[in-house]
Design a protein around this motif. Structure first.
Motif, short mmCIF file in Angstrom:
data_model
loop_
_atom_site.label_atom_id
_atom_site.label_comp_id
_atom_site.label_asym_id
_atom_site.label_seq_id
_atom_site.Cartn_x
_atom_site.Cartn_y
_atom_site.Cartn_z
N SER A 116 0.80 -1.10 0.07
CA SER A 116 -0.13 -0.18 -0.13
C SER A 116 0.93 1.51 -0.10
CB SER A 116 -0.89 -0.20 1.27
OG SER A 116 -0.08 0.01 2.31
N ARG A 117 1.89 1.15 0.70
CA ARG A 117 2.79 2.50 0.76
C ARG A 117 3.31 2.83 -0.58
NH1 ARG A 117 7.65 4.47 0.60
NH2 ARG A 117 8.73 2.30 0.60
N ARG A 118 3.94 1.89 -1.34
CA ARG A 118 4.54 2.28 -2.80
C ARG A 118 3.51 2.57 -3.52
NH1 ARG A 118 7.57 -1.29 -0.03
NH2 ARG A 118 10.08 -1.00 -0.20
N ARG B 247 -1.20 9.73 -3.77
CA ARG B 247 -1.99 9.73 -2.56
C ARG B 247 -1.18 9.26 -1.27
NH1 ARG B 247 -7.11 10.59 -3.14
NH2 ARG B 247 -7.31 10.79 -0.93
N PRO B 248 -0.06 9.73 -0.83
CA PRO B 248 0.46 8.63 0.21
C PRO B 248 -0.44 8.43 1.43
CG PRO B 248 1.45 10.99 -0.11
CD PRO B 248 0.65 10.78 -1.32
N GLU B 249 -1.08 9.51 1.82
CA GLU B 249 -1.82 9.50 2.83
C GLU B 249 -2.96 8.41 3.04
OE1 GLU B 249 -4.62 11.61 0.20
OE2 GLU B 249 -2.29 11.57 0.55
N LEU B 250 -3.07 7.58 2.09
CA LEU B 250 -4.00 6.44 1.82
C LEU B 250 -3.45 5.03 2.09
CD1 LEU B 250 -6.18 7.13 -1.47
CD2 LEU B 250 -6.41 8.13 0.86
N SER B 251 -2.08 4.97 2.50
CA SER B 251 -1.65 3.79 3.19
C SER B 251 -1.52 3.79 4.43
CB SER B 251 -0.16 3.79 2.57
OG SER B 251 0.30 2.81 3.18
N ILE B 252 -2.52 3.03 5.04
CA ILE B 252 -2.42 3.06 6.52
C ILE B 252 -1.77 1.77 6.82
CG2 ILE B 252 -4.30 2.62 8.36
CD1 ILE B 252 -4.84 5.02 6.51
N SER B 253 -0.47 2.31 7.13
CA SER B 253 0.79 1.25 7.64
C SER B 253 1.66 2.14 8.41
CB SER B 253 1.44 1.12 6.25
OG SER B 253 1.94 1.96 5.59
N LEU C 200 1.96 7.08 13.60
CA LEU C 200 0.65 6.85 12.88
C LEU C 200 0.30 7.30 11.46
CD1 LEU C 200 -1.76 6.06 15.75
CD2 LEU C 200 -0.81 4.17 14.29
N PRO C 201 -0.44 6.94 10.51
CA PRO C 201 -0.96 7.69 9.58
C PRO C 201 -1.68 8.94 10.01
CG PRO C 201 -1.36 5.39 9.08
CD PRO C 201 -0.72 5.37 10.54
N GLU C 202 -1.77 10.18 9.49
CA GLU C 202 -2.23 11.38 9.92
C GLU C 202 -3.94 11.11 10.32
OE1 GLU C 202 -1.35 14.28 11.07
OE2 GLU C 202 0.58 13.05 11.00
N ARG C 203 -4.33 10.07 9.41
CA ARG C 203 -6.03 10.01 9.48
C ARG C 203 -6.20 9.86 11.00
NH1 ARG C 203 -8.65 6.35 4.94
NH2 ARG C 203 -8.85 8.66 4.24
N PHE C 204 -5.77 8.93 11.68
CA PHE C 204 -6.06 8.85 13.18
C PHE C 204 -5.89 9.88 13.93
CE2 PHE C 204 -4.33 4.70 11.55
CZ PHE C 204 -5.63 4.20 11.25
N PHE C 205 -5.11 11.04 13.65
CA PHE C 205 -5.04 12.21 14.55
C PHE C 205 -6.13 13.30 13.97
CE2 PHE C 205 -0.90 10.35 14.38
CZ PHE C 205 -0.66 10.02 15.89
#
Length: 579
Positions: free
Chosen positions: A379-381, A388-394, A525-530
């Motif tokens: 997912s990251r690569r 859209r690097p923010e979409l990798s939940i890793s 963590l990915p920014e989504r969680f914050f």
């Protein structure tokens, strides 16, 4: 020496040279086996690139393997992950581990690269490399069937051959060395499979002490509601967690944009048992038997798989989820990373895949064709390629499993401190925050979590080095397993000495990662969680994680570990002083 054989098989695939050597006794006493032994053997290899010809791949059992110690028929495989770049280990149970020990070995260390595909055949004292071009391109099932007369088999499928970065190694009985892409390393080395057999017996130093310790373990297993309770994993397998995570509103849904999937009941433990007439299955010799299979022997998916191919991709159809699991097992791919990568891709496209699309996407990934060429990268690569690097939940490029961190703050921190990347098994704080009875710790608080995580990481490193199953510790403790180890080896081990061994292993891994360029920026963590709340309702509010409190507890973790404020070692010569 009892418990250990003290022997390691070295295999240089480039030259074809094979030889046995003695393992230094201190390595065994101070690192035990499995994960710990592999980490110690990585001392001269950890800075090599994962696909470097000279990178080693270590298969290692523990001192309890070959005995009647519950859940000890396991092994670990250790190398550097092509997906994450971190030092990496995976563990699996089954007859392969038992037979590797019966071949008189504690470990196999593989280096080099064969110019043509080969199978490593270990038949007791007899070892050879056999041509395997006829097996290249074959599924796991076909490969295992072809080698069935040689004992137990560990093999890769097309995904490993084609360098999918989350390709796994499958045991012949269906267990998976699943995460981090170690199957891709086997493929790059031209090693299609390993077949092992043997008839050597493991001697126990103190049989009466061993029997007492084993009785204590079994008594605690039987008393554990998580293991043998009415809704426990022995009855429903790990999908028993589906309903629990739904109730706690921390079930990852649509690439972690939500924390409840309203149709998750379609793939809950009771639903799987009912629809597939599921029968108990599990690792060789294990009394828990937490896995489930259909009456015709098809392995049914576990919790992470049903949740990620289900709610994470917005799919409610159980038959499609079961088919996706079977395909991953046949092609040789980690179900967690496969499903999470497809989910990130789906969010980038603006729609998640239909159930009917899953088989084609998985096959395309394993053979790296069409969209599968991008999906094979993880997912990251993939997210970076799509802008859209923010979409990798890793975390550290390892896709997160099926516990949304907004619903358990210990898990949020543990994902980040994990040396191998976004993993729930390094410090399974869910046992404290969700499963502990009668009063769990406050899951929406960071208070005390840094210390819990440090202790759990050390304990689990010891467990992974024994090698035992973590599910054992829903009932038993390190005290009982220290008793089993002492009785087996004739050496005195205590829970505290096992924790000290675990600390040595965790710190060595962190030192390797730091030397290879990992920093505090990777403990995140990915920014989504914050920034985004989870799905609140039913009296439960799931807010975004407080960044300031997260950072504060991370700093506390660093201090407890004796690290500086950047998560690095104060002493650059630390490794040189380690045994």
């Amino acid at each position: 020496m009892t418990g250990w054989t003290g022997k390691m098989l070295n295999v240089d695939l480039t030259s074809g040279r094979i030889w046995r050597e003695n393992i230094p006794v201190d390595f065994l006493h101070l690192y035990l086996g499995g994960r710990g032994l592999g980490v110690r053997l990585m001392r001269d290899y950890y800075s090599l690139a994962p696909f470097d010809c000279n990178m080693q791949l270590v298969f290692a059992v523990g001192p309890l393997c070959g005995t009647q110690a519950p859940t000890s028929a396991r092994l670990s495989v250790i190398s550097r992950s092509p997906l994450t770049g971190t030092i990496f280990d995976c563990s699996a149970g089954g007859r392969f581990a038992w037979r590797l020990k019966a071949a008189g070995l504690d470990a196999i260390r593989i280096t080099g690269r064969s110019s043509t595909p080969v199978v490593l055949s270990v038949q007791g004292e007899s070892v050879e490399l056999n041509p395997a071009k006829y097996l290249w391109g074959k599924s796991i099932k076909e490969t295992v069937a072809s080698l069935a007369d040689r004992g137990s088999v560990a093999a890769i499928g097309p995904a490993g051959e084609n360098g999918v970065l989350y390709a796994n190694i499958m045991m012949g009985e269906g267990n998976s060395l699943g995460r981090g892409g170690l199957g891709a390393l086997m493929g790059a080395k031209g090693l299609k499979a390993i077949a092992v057999n043997g008839d050597a017996k493991v001697t126990v130093a103190d049989p009466s002490h061993f029997d007492r310790a084993r009785s204590d373990v079994m008594r605690l297993f039987n008393a554990s509601p998580v293991i043998f309770g009415e809704l426990g994993i022995a009855r429903f397998g790990t999908p028993a967690l589906v309903d629990i995570m739904r109730q706690r509103r921390m079930a990852p849904t649509e690439n972690f944009t939500k924390t409840v999937f309203e149709e998750s009941g379609n793939y809950s433990g009771p639903k799987i048992n009912r629809d597939y007439e599921a029968k108990k299955d599990g690792c060789y010799g294990c009394p828990i038997q937490c896995k489930k299979s259909t009456p015709n022997g098809e392995h049914l998916p576990e919790y992470e798989t049903v949740s990620h191919f289900g709610g994470l991709n917005g799919i409610a159809d159980l038959a499609s989820i079961v088919k996706a699991n079977t395909l991953c097992n046949e092609l040789g791919m980690d179900t967690i990373s496969a499903a999470a990568t497809i989910s990130a891709w789906g969010e980038a496209l603006g729609r998640f895949p239909d159930a009917e699309e899953l088989p084609g996407l998985l096959e395309d990934t394993a053979f790296r064709r069409g969209a599968g060429e991008l999906l094979a990268l993880g997912s990251r690569r993939l997210a970076v390629e799509l802008g859209r690097p923010e979409l990798s939940i890793s975390v550290k490029s390892l896709e997160l499993p099926a516990y949304d961190p907004r619903g358990a703050y210990g898990m949020a921190l543990a994902y980040c401190t994990s040396n191998r990347g976004g993993c729930h098994l390094r410090a399974y704080t869910i046992s404290h925050e969700i499963l502990r009875k009668p009063v769990p710790t406050d899951r929406f608080s960071f208070s005390g979590k840094a210390r819990i995580i440090k202790i759990a990481e050390d304990a689990n490193a010891a467990v992974d080095s024994l090698v035992a199953c973590k599910f054992s510790f829903f009932g038993a403790t390190l005290e009982e397993y220290a008793g089993l180890l002492s009785a087996t080896t004739g050496l005195e081990y205590s829970p505290q000495s096992l924790i000290e061994i675990g600390n040595r292993i965790c710190m060595t891994e962190r030192f390797y990662n730091g030397t290879n360029g990992f920093t505090i920026a990777d403990d995140n963590l990915p920014e989504r969680f914050f920034e985004e709340a989870g799905s609140s309702g039913e009296g439960i509010k799931v807010p975004p994680i407080d960044r300031a409190r997260f950072d504060e507890e991370l700093q506390k973790y660093y201090r407890i570990r004796g690290l500086d404020s950047q998560g690095a070692f104060h002493d650059f010569n630390w490794l040189k002083r380690q045994p």
